[in-house]
Write a protein that holds these residues in place. Structure first.
Motif, mmCIF file in Angstrom:
data_model
loop_
_atom_site.group_PDB
_atom_site.id
_atom_site.type_symbol
_atom_site.label_atom_id
_atom_site.label_comp_id
_atom_site.label_asym_id
_atom_site.label_seq_id
_atom_site.Cartn_x
_atom_site.Cartn_y
_atom_site.Cartn_z
ATOM 1 N N GLN A 174 0.825 -1.191 0.000
ATOM 2 C CA GLN A 174 0.000 0.000 0.000
ATOM 3 C C GLN A 174 0.869 1.253 0.000
ATOM 4 O O GLN A 174 1.991 1.239 0.483
ATOM 5 C CB GLN A 174 -0.923 0.037 1.224
ATOM 6 N N VAL A 175 0.309 2.288 -0.575
ATOM 7 C CA VAL A 175 0.998 3.572 -0.667
ATOM 8 C C VAL A 175 0.106 4.638 -0.062
ATOM 9 O O VAL A 175 -1.095 4.691 -0.340
ATOM 10 C CB VAL A 175 1.307 3.912 -2.139
ATOM 11 N N GLN A 176 0.691 5.485 0.769
ATOM 12 C CA GLN A 176 -0.033 6.610 1.339
ATOM 13 C C GLN A 176 0.622 7.898 0.856
ATOM 14 O O GLN A 176 1.852 7.995 0.816
ATOM 15 C CB GLN A 176 -0.026 6.567 2.866
ATOM 16 N N LEU A 177 -0.218 8.857 0.503
ATOM 17 C CA LEU A 177 0.266 10.144 0.006
ATOM 18 C C LEU A 177 -0.304 11.260 0.859
ATOM 19 O O LEU A 177 -1.512 11.270 1.139
ATOM 20 C CB LEU A 177 -0.149 10.344 -1.452
ATOM 21 N N LEU A 178 0.537 12.199 1.240
ATOM 22 C CA LEU A 178 0.101 13.307 2.075
ATOM 23 C C LEU A 178 0.595 14.608 1.466
ATOM 24 O O LEU A 178 1.808 14.861 1.417
ATOM 25 C CB LEU A 178 0.628 13.152 3.494
ATOM 26 N N GLU A 179 -0.362 15.420 1.032
ATOM 27 C CA GLU A 179 -0.019 16.709 0.435
ATOM 28 C C GLU A 179 0.025 17.804 1.487
ATOM 29 O O GLU A 179 -0.682 17.728 2.508
ATOM 30 C CB GLU A 179 -1.041 17.118 -0.634
ATOM 31 N N SER A 180 0.800 18.831 1.208
ATOM 32 C CA SER A 180 0.852 20.005 2.070
ATOM 33 C C SER A 180 1.287 21.202 1.236
ATOM 34 O O SER A 180 1.765 21.040 0.111
ATOM 35 C CB SER A 180 1.821 19.782 3.231
ATOM 36 N N GLY A 181 1.098 22.396 1.807
ATOM 37 C CA GLY A 181 1.578 23.606 1.148
ATOM 38 C C GLY A 181 0.510 24.476 0.517
ATOM 39 O O GLY A 181 0.801 25.555 0.015
ATOM 40 N N GLY A 182 -0.726 24.010 0.520
ATOM 41 C CA GLY A 182 -1.789 24.834 -0.045
ATOM 42 C C GLY A 182 -2.104 26.030 0.841
ATOM 43 O O GLY A 182 -1.611 26.149 1.958
ATOM 44 N N GLY A 183 -2.934 26.934 0.314
ATOM 45 C CA GLY A 183 -3.318 28.097 1.092
ATOM 46 C C GLY A 183 -3.907 29.177 0.224
ATOM 47 O O GLY A 183 -4.245 28.942 -0.947
ATOM 48 N N LEU A 184 -4.033 30.354 0.798
ATOM 49 C CA LEU A 184 -4.583 31.513 0.102
ATOM 50 C C LEU A 184 -3.448 32.439 -0.310
ATOM 51 O O LEU A 184 -2.586 32.783 0.506
ATOM 52 C CB LEU A 184 -5.556 32.253 1.026
ATOM 53 N N GLY A 188 -0.473 36.498 -8.805
ATOM 54 C CA GLY A 188 0.921 36.865 -8.995
ATOM 55 C C GLY A 188 1.852 36.267 -7.963
ATOM 56 O O GLY A 188 3.072 36.328 -8.125
ATOM 57 N N GLY A 189 1.291 35.707 -6.924
ATOM 58 C CA GLY A 189 2.087 35.126 -5.859
ATOM 59 C C GLY A 189 2.539 33.706 -6.165
ATOM 60 O O GLY A 189 2.293 33.182 -7.266
ATOM 61 N N SER A 190 3.191 33.095 -5.180
ATOM 62 C CA SER A 190 3.759 31.756 -5.351
ATOM 63 C C SER A 190 3.397 30.856 -4.178
ATOM 64 O O SER A 190 3.185 31.323 -3.059
ATOM 65 C CB SER A 190 5.290 31.836 -5.460
ATOM 66 N N LEU A 191 3.330 29.578 -4.480
ATOM 67 C CA LEU A 191 3.166 28.545 -3.464
ATOM 68 C C LEU A 191 3.988 27.340 -3.884
ATOM 69 O O LEU A 191 4.198 27.105 -5.078
ATOM 70 C CB LEU A 191 1.709 28.124 -3.316
ATOM 71 N N ARG A 192 4.403 26.556 -2.898
ATOM 72 C CA ARG A 192 5.107 25.304 -3.179
ATOM 73 C C ARG A 192 4.360 24.172 -2.498
ATOM 74 O O ARG A 192 4.249 24.156 -1.267
ATOM 75 C CB ARG A 192 6.541 25.351 -2.677
ATOM 76 N N LEU A 193 3.852 23.259 -3.293
ATOM 77 C CA LEU A 193 3.164 22.097 -2.770
ATOM 78 C C LEU A 193 4.151 20.943 -2.611
ATOM 79 O O LEU A 193 5.073 20.791 -3.410
ATOM 80 C CB LEU A 193 2.036 21.671 -3.707
ATOM 81 N N SER A 194 3.912 20.142 -1.587
ATOM 82 C CA SER A 194 4.710 18.944 -1.360
ATOM 83 C C SER A 194 3.787 17.746 -1.225
ATOM 84 O O SER A 194 2.662 17.872 -0.741
ATOM 85 C CB SER A 194 5.542 19.074 -0.081
ATOM 86 N N CYS A 195 4.279 16.606 -1.630
ATOM 87 C CA CYS A 195 3.538 15.353 -1.468
ATOM 88 C C CYS A 195 4.516 14.287 -1.014
ATOM 89 O O CYS A 195 5.406 13.893 -1.775
ATOM 90 C CB CYS A 195 2.870 14.947 -2.768
ATOM 91 N N ALA A 196 4.349 13.853 0.213
ATOM 92 C CA ALA A 196 5.216 12.825 0.777
ATOM 93 C C ALA A 196 4.551 11.471 0.645
ATOM 94 O O ALA A 196 3.398 11.290 1.062
ATOM 95 C CB ALA A 196 5.500 13.139 2.239
ATOM 96 N N ALA A 197 5.270 10.533 0.081
ATOM 97 C CA ALA A 197 4.756 9.184 -0.115
ATOM 98 C C ALA A 197 5.372 8.238 0.899
ATOM 99 O O ALA A 197 6.560 8.336 1.225
ATOM 100 C CB ALA A 197 5.073 8.708 -1.526
ATOM 101 N N SER A 198 4.569 7.327 1.397
ATOM 102 C CA SER A 198 5.064 6.317 2.321
ATOM 103 C C SER A 198 4.460 4.978 1.941
ATOM 104 O O SER A 198 3.474 4.898 1.210
ATOM 105 C CB SER A 198 4.711 6.686 3.764
ATOM 106 N N GLY A 199 5.055 3.931 2.453
ATOM 107 C CA GLY A 199 4.586 2.597 2.113
ATOM 108 C C GLY A 199 5.488 1.965 1.080
ATOM 109 O O GLY A 199 6.672 2.233 1.032
#
Length: 115
Positions: A1-11, A15-26
């Motif tokens: 099994q694989v689990q994925l957890l995203e982070s980094g979203g927001g308001l 013109g601005g920037s965001l960096r999303l991350s997705c950590a996989a485990s399993g």
């Protein structure tokens, strides 16, 4: 099994920037494809970008030149650097891993871009 957890979203303002991350485990193997998809309210989920084990990348036309996908195989993590964000980029962004014929999805992280 694989689990994925995203982070980094927001308001963020347009013109601005965001960096999303997705950590996989399993049971993660480096020989896979990792990707980001997004789904705006009332719309179907759409492909945004993918990166393959060899480092090749693919982007949807609307984000070319603004978004960059990357991966750290040692950390089993995929990133999405999003610059010059636009209100039409507002969506829930989900991480996807495809390996050995199986697709795995995270629950997503919300990105809201105000005008």
């Amino acid at each position: 099994q694989v689990q994925l957890l995203e982070s980094g979203g927001g308001l963020v303002q347009a013109g601005g920037s965001l960096r999303l991350s997705c950590a996989a485990s399993g049971s993660i193997f480096s020989a896979n494809a990792m990707a980001w998809y997004r789904q705006a309210a009332g719309k179907q989920r759409e492909f945004v970008a993918s990166i393959f084990s060899g480092g090749n990348t693919v982007y949807i036309d609307s984000v070319k030149g603004r978004f960059t996908i990357s991966r750290d195989n040692g950390k089993n993590t995929v990133y999405l650097q999003m610059n010059n964000l636009k209100p039409e980029d507002t969506a829930v962004y989900s991480c996807n891993v495809h390996q050995y014929g199986m697709n795995y999805w995270g629950k997503g992280t919300l990105v809201t871009v105000s005008s």
